[in-house]
Design a protein around this motif. Structure first.
Motif, PDB file in Angstrom:
ATOM      1  N   THR A  22      -8.815 -27.571 -99.180  1.00  0.00           N
ATOM      2  CA  THR A  22      -7.374 -27.655 -98.635  1.00  0.00           C
ATOM      3  C   THR A  22      -7.538 -28.570 -97.263  1.00  0.00           C
ATOM      4  N   SER A  23      -8.840 -28.868 -96.927  1.00  0.00           N
ATOM      5  CA  SER A  23      -8.843 -29.593 -95.538  1.00  0.00           C
ATOM      6  C   SER A  23      -8.240 -31.170 -95.539  1.00  0.00           C
ATOM      7  N   VAL A  24      -7.919 -31.590 -94.424  1.00  0.00           N
ATOM      8  CA  VAL A  24      -7.165 -32.848 -94.542  1.00  0.00           C
ATOM      9  C   VAL A  24      -7.803 -33.821 -93.044  1.00  0.00           C
ATOM     10  N   ILE A  25      -7.861 -34.904 -93.105  1.00  0.00           N
ATOM     11  CA  ILE A  25      -7.956 -35.765 -92.021  1.00  0.00           C
ATOM     12  C   ILE A  25      -6.986 -35.474 -90.809  1.00  0.00           C
ATOM     13  N   ALA A  26      -7.626 -34.939 -89.709  1.00  0.00           N
ATOM     14  CA  ALA A  26      -6.858 -34.783 -88.662  1.00  0.00           C
ATOM     15  C   ALA A  26      -6.449 -35.878 -87.649  1.00  0.00           C
ATOM     16  N   PHE A 115      -9.516 -39.223 -78.884  1.00  0.00           N
ATOM     17  CA  PHE A 115      -8.884 -38.633 -80.095  1.00  0.00           C
ATOM     18  C   PHE A 115      -7.713 -39.507 -80.418  1.00  0.00           C
ATOM     19  N   PHE A 116      -7.554 -40.134 -81.767  1.00  0.00           N
ATOM     20  CA  PHE A 116      -6.751 -40.687 -82.258  1.00  0.00           C
ATOM     21  C   PHE A 116      -6.129 -40.038 -83.321  1.00  0.00           C
ATOM     22  N   PRO A 117      -5.041 -39.257 -83.300  1.00  0.00           N
ATOM     23  CA  PRO A 117      -4.292 -38.398 -84.337  1.00  0.00           C
ATOM     24  C   PRO A 117      -3.737 -39.442 -85.451  1.00  0.00           C
ATOM     25  N   SER A 118      -4.656 -39.875 -86.187  1.00  0.00           N
ATOM     26  CA  SER A 118      -4.257 -41.012 -87.290  1.00  0.00           C
ATOM     27  C   SER A 118      -3.124 -40.379 -88.355  1.00  0.00           C
TER      28      SER A 118
END
Length: 200
Positions: A22-26, A115-118
């Motif tokens: 269930t992980s996602v790109i943060a 960090f870029f929160p895309s």
């Protein structure tokens, strides 16, 4: 095991991410090298108070394209962070607190990273292009040499001239000066226990 040996012999890398399906790109860590030892960086992040304050979220790092609308010119490889979907907000907040361009508590390979929160920016948002451009400039100017025999560069040592003071091997090496200033931008360990020295 045979698959891992094949991958290594063909210069590929198999990585177990250690996060649920269930992980996602943060988001992405930019102004960072693609040779980054991701295991060391995950360990370094887990040793911070920010990670504990965020609820100890499970996360992983991999190389993935940071992209924007605009075709092939509008993407660049970067370190991608994935985490559990239910903790993504806390993880983003943690990363924004850790990666602001000058965090001396982190290993040198990611001290100057951002960090870029895309997830928060649309594909055509100008901010994406700014971060993509910054990462591309970083990679274009990066010069790396490989060095063996240094051991664990993150270990703490005491200075022979004055044992009251201690420092990591990494920080002592980064103090070396050339005629135009510091010789090295950063360093990180390779998977063969050698060290990548990044020239400044």
């Amino acid at each position: 095991m045979a698959m891992k040996e094949w991958a290594t012999s063909n210069r590929h890398e198999l990585v177990r991410h250690g996060v649920p399906s269930t992980s996602v790109i943060a988001g992405f860590i930019v102004h960072s090298s693609l040779t980054l030892n991701r295991d060391d960086m995950v360990t370094a992040i887990r040793n911070t108070s920010e990670w504990h304050d965020a609820g100890n979220p499970a996360f992983s790092m991999k190389i993935s394209p940071l992209w924007s609308s605009g075709g092939a010119a509008a993407k660049v490889p970067a370190i991608c962070c994935e985490c559990e979907h239910s903790k993504v907000a806390a993880f983003e907040e943690m990363c924004e607190a850790l990666f602001f361009g000058e965090n001396l508590s982190l290993p040198s390979a990611i001290r100057a990273a951002y960090f870029f929160p895309s997830r928060k920016f649309a594909a055509n948002d100008p901010s994406r292009l700014a971060y993509i451009g910054g990462q591309r400039d970083f990679l274009t100017t990066e010069r790396t040499i490989t060095c063996g025999g240094l051991g664990n560069v993150y270990q703490e040592v005491r200075l022979l001239r004055d044992p009251r003071y201690s420092s990591t091997v990494e920080d002592i090496i980064l103090l070396l000066q050339g005629t135009k200033g510091p010789l090295f931008r950063s360093m990180d360990r390779t998977i063969e226990d050698k060290v990548f020295l990044k020239l400044d």
